[in-house]
Each structure stands twice: as C-alpha cells, then as structure tokens.
Enzyme design. Sequence first.
Site, short mmCIF file in Angstrom:
data_model
loop_
_atom_site.label_atom_id
_atom_site.label_comp_id
_atom_site.label_asym_id
_atom_site.label_seq_id
_atom_site.Cartn_x
_atom_site.Cartn_y
_atom_site.Cartn_z
N ASN A 7 1.44 -1.14 -0.35
CA ASN A 7 -0.01 0.14 0.14
C ASN A 7 1.06 1.52 0.20
O ASN A 7 1.38 1.53 0.85
CB ASN A 7 -0.76 0.24 1.35
CG ASN A 7 -2.47 0.73 1.62
OD1 ASN A 7 -1.69 2.70 0.62
ND2 ASN A 7 -2.43 0.96 2.16
N ARG A 91 -2.34 -2.00 -3.64
CA ARG A 91 -3.86 -1.07 -3.24
C ARG A 91 -3.19 -0.44 -4.01
O ARG A 91 -3.02 0.59 -4.03
CB ARG A 91 -4.07 -1.42 -2.08
CG ARG A 91 -4.86 0.10 -1.10
CD ARG A 91 -4.73 1.18 0.04
NE ARG A 91 -5.87 1.49 0.24
CZ ARG A 91 -6.53 2.30 0.73
NH1 ARG A 91 -5.85 2.06 2.64
NH2 ARG A 91 -7.22 2.74 1.56
N HIS A 180 -12.99 3.39 -0.08
CA HIS A 180 -12.46 2.78 0.75
C HIS A 180 -13.74 1.13 0.47
O HIS A 180 -14.17 0.88 1.49
CB HIS A 180 -13.26 2.57 2.32
CG HIS A 180 -13.06 4.62 2.43
ND1 HIS A 180 -13.00 5.61 3.53
CD2 HIS A 180 -10.90 4.49 2.64
CE1 HIS A 180 -12.13 6.40 3.57
NE2 HIS A 180 -11.28 5.91 3.62
N ARG A 241 -9.82 17.22 5.44
CA ARG A 241 -10.08 17.44 4.37
C ARG A 241 -12.02 17.87 4.65
O ARG A 241 -12.99 17.67 5.27
CB ARG A 241 -11.34 16.18 3.35
CG ARG A 241 -9.72 15.84 3.21
CD ARG A 241 -9.87 13.88 1.95
NE ARG A 241 -9.26 13.17 2.08
CZ ARG A 241 -9.34 12.04 2.35
NH1 ARG A 241 -10.47 11.73 1.89
NH2 ARG A 241 -8.06 10.88 2.65
N GLU A 384 -8.09 -4.42 4.76
CA GLU A 384 -8.16 -4.52 4.03
C GLU A 384 -6.97 -5.30 3.25
O GLU A 384 -7.02 -5.75 1.85
CB GLU A 384 -7.55 -2.96 2.97
CG GLU A 384 -8.79 -2.58 3.65
CD GLU A 384 -8.59 -0.54 3.57
OE1 GLU A 384 -7.75 -0.19 4.85
OE2 GLU A 384 -9.41 0.22 3.47
#
Length: 402
Positions: A7, A91, A180, A241, A384
């Site tokens: 990742n 990923r 996600h 964000r 993940e």
Amino acid sequence: MKILVINCGSSSLKYQVFNMEAENVLAKGIAERIGINNSFLKHEIKDGEKVIIEEELKDHQQAIELILQTLVSSKHGVLNDITEINAVGHRVAHGGHKFSSSVIITEEVKEDIRELFIVAPLHNPPNLQGIEAMEKLLPDVPQVAVFDTAFHQTMPKYAYLYGLPYECYEKYKIRKYGFHGTSHKYVAQRAGELLGQSWDQLKIISCHLGNGASITAIKDGKSLENTMGFTPLEGLIMGTRSGDIDPAIVSFLMIKENMNIKEIESLLNKKSGVLGISGISSDFRDLEEASKKGNERARLAIDMFVHDVKLHIGAYTAILEGLDVLIFTAGLGENGIEVRKNICINMEALGITIDETKNYVRCKEVEISKNGAKVKVLVIPTNEELMIARDTKNLVVARQLT
Ligand code: ADP
C-alpha cells in the site's frame, strides 16, 4: 502460496506478507519518510518482534529493495528466498469507471491508472510508483491491482450521477465513484460471518471512520451508495478534508482571498475538516482531550462530525428500506468509544440502541448493540490487506488454470 501486499502512499509504504494456506501474516511493516530525510523501516514479524532500520530511502524503489532484503535477512527475515513470493497485490485508490473488480496488472492497466492521476493526484501516482518499482525488482512475479473504487461500481446510475450537464459525464466520466470499497466489503462480509447470516441478505451500513472517512449502504451484497464521490474529498467532514460544501464557496473564496487552484485544493484537502474547525488537530484523541478541558471549537468539530454521520445513517436507512446491521471500522470507528456512543445516541427511531458497557471496547470484533435491539451494531477492525491478498491469490490461481 505467499503473497506480498503493498500500500504505497506519497512518502510511506505499508506491506504485509501473507501465507495464504492459513491466511496468516508472516511479517508486516512500514517504510516512512520516503524521499524526505530521516527515512526508516519499521518491520514486525509474526511473533511480535519489531525492528526499526534507519536507512536513506530516496524513492519507493529503494524502500521496496530494503523491504525485500529484510524479508530474507537472517536476523529478521521470514522467507528463505525472495522467489517464495508468488504474487504481489497492490492497493490502488482510483479505478475510475473501468474496474469493477481486481485485475492482473498489464501495460494497459498501468496506463488506465496513469490516466486517473488527474482525479486522484495524491494517491494514484504513488500507487503506480510502487507497481513499477516492484516490476523492476520482481519481474517474473504476477502483480495485481485492487481498487478502492471497485466495490462501488454496483451503485445505480441515478445514485452516481451529479446534477451537471450530461455531457460532463459523457466527456470526462464525472460521476460519483466511492472509495474505501475494499474495507467496506471486508467488514460487511465479516459481519455476515459473525452473525451467522449470509451478508448478501442483510441491509448493512458500514462506517469507515479514519482520517479519511466514508459510509456505505450495502444491500444484496452490493454497494448502493457511498459518501465519497468523484474524489475522496466528498462526503463526511474528515480529519483535514472539508467533505460536502456548497460548490459556490470555491469560486467565492478564490475571488475574495485571491486564491489559485492549488491554494483552494490545499485548503479543502489539508486545512479543513475537524482540523480547520478546531484549529487544533485532525486527530480525535486530541480533540476529545481539548474538549474535556473546555475548548469549544474542539467540541464543535466533534459535534459536526457526529451530526454528519447520523445524517447519512438516516439517509442510507431510507434507501436501503430498513437496516439490519450498522458497522464501525477504521481508526476512529474501532477506537472512538465516545464518538460511537454519540453517533448512536437517540437513534431508537431507527432501531439503533447500544449498550455502553459493550461499547467500551477498542479494536475488537464485538457487537455493541443492546440485547434484542432491532439493528445489530458491530465494531469490526478492518483488514484491507487480507482482502487484497485474497483477490491476488484468486486471480493468480485462475490464471494458472487457464
Ligand atoms: P487513515 O488510515 O485514514 O489515515 P486511520 O484509520 O488510521 O486513518 O484512523 C486514524 C484516526 O483514528 C486518527 O486520526 C484518530 O482520529 C482516530 N483514532 C485512533 N485511535 C483513537 C482513539 N483511541 N480514540 C479516538 N480516536 C482514535
């Protein structure tokens, strides 16, 4: 079969090595401060032994070289030889409209990932750097891309289109993609296993609450909605964000503050969210501490986040036509006892009530709803990397069979 999962972020690179027979992790770690000074590798092997290796890592290729060396080293290694790695899973943040599932990486796939740099400037470039570095170092090993957007490709068109001229979609594929996805799918499937029910027969809302946060509505094993959009900027207020704002604010601020595009992008992505509101931190641990000491803006930031999550749980219950399972995952979802409590409070109308004692838990798979509650509320640590390893294995095995 042994699978290396990668990742790649802009200055960090996380990795895990899986033995797929038992689906266990042989080693994992993170290379940090790549391309910056004082870079290092944190490496951990199965029984918990951890080492920190300080070494200058000027790019992702050097980081991967060090990781591969460490994996076979006599001191901290878990492999006899690098050829034991059967495949590498990567990923990849944005798969655009082309990828509704994981794929074996080819030149064409890399080109597609590159084309999406414009919409995922923070994520897709380092993801591709990791792929290209790995190809150089392990040229004969199959590489697989697992996209954060893929699970959401089942969203109906009326959900993923924006109210813009249709030509914007036709010309530039401007639409909601959702992110996600790997995490939402993992926790939804896991919820089914934990409840002893088939996940594709449950109405599920999964809340992935980390620095980046998104919520997904899942029915029949399919994503129907996700709060993130064309990019991961849309949706909930996040660590730094903004999440949803009136788009007119962008041009207003650019004129009033004489800002250029880079400055406004930085404001929305890096200086907003709970950091921007509190003026203190993007981390909920800091916000909770400050709030307890009476800091009103820290309290306000937490309240805004909680309000936003509640709002979307309500909306998603409506489009799911009911709710069976509510899941909390990722850093804040797994650890944020206070935040989970505040989200679930006064939600009896939707069948959500949690048991405060059961909720006093961190990073464990556990049901926190009250006995007999209509909606099962679960905390499920996300994984993940395991999903990426599984997809990688399945694709490589399928290719061997053809
Ligand atoms: P990402 O992967 O998006 O960077 P994570 O899933 O690691 O984010 O989540 C990080 C966030 O989780 C932190 O910013 C913090 O807000 C929250 N978090 C982690 N531990 C705790 C805790 N013990 N209590 C409250 N919040 C926590």
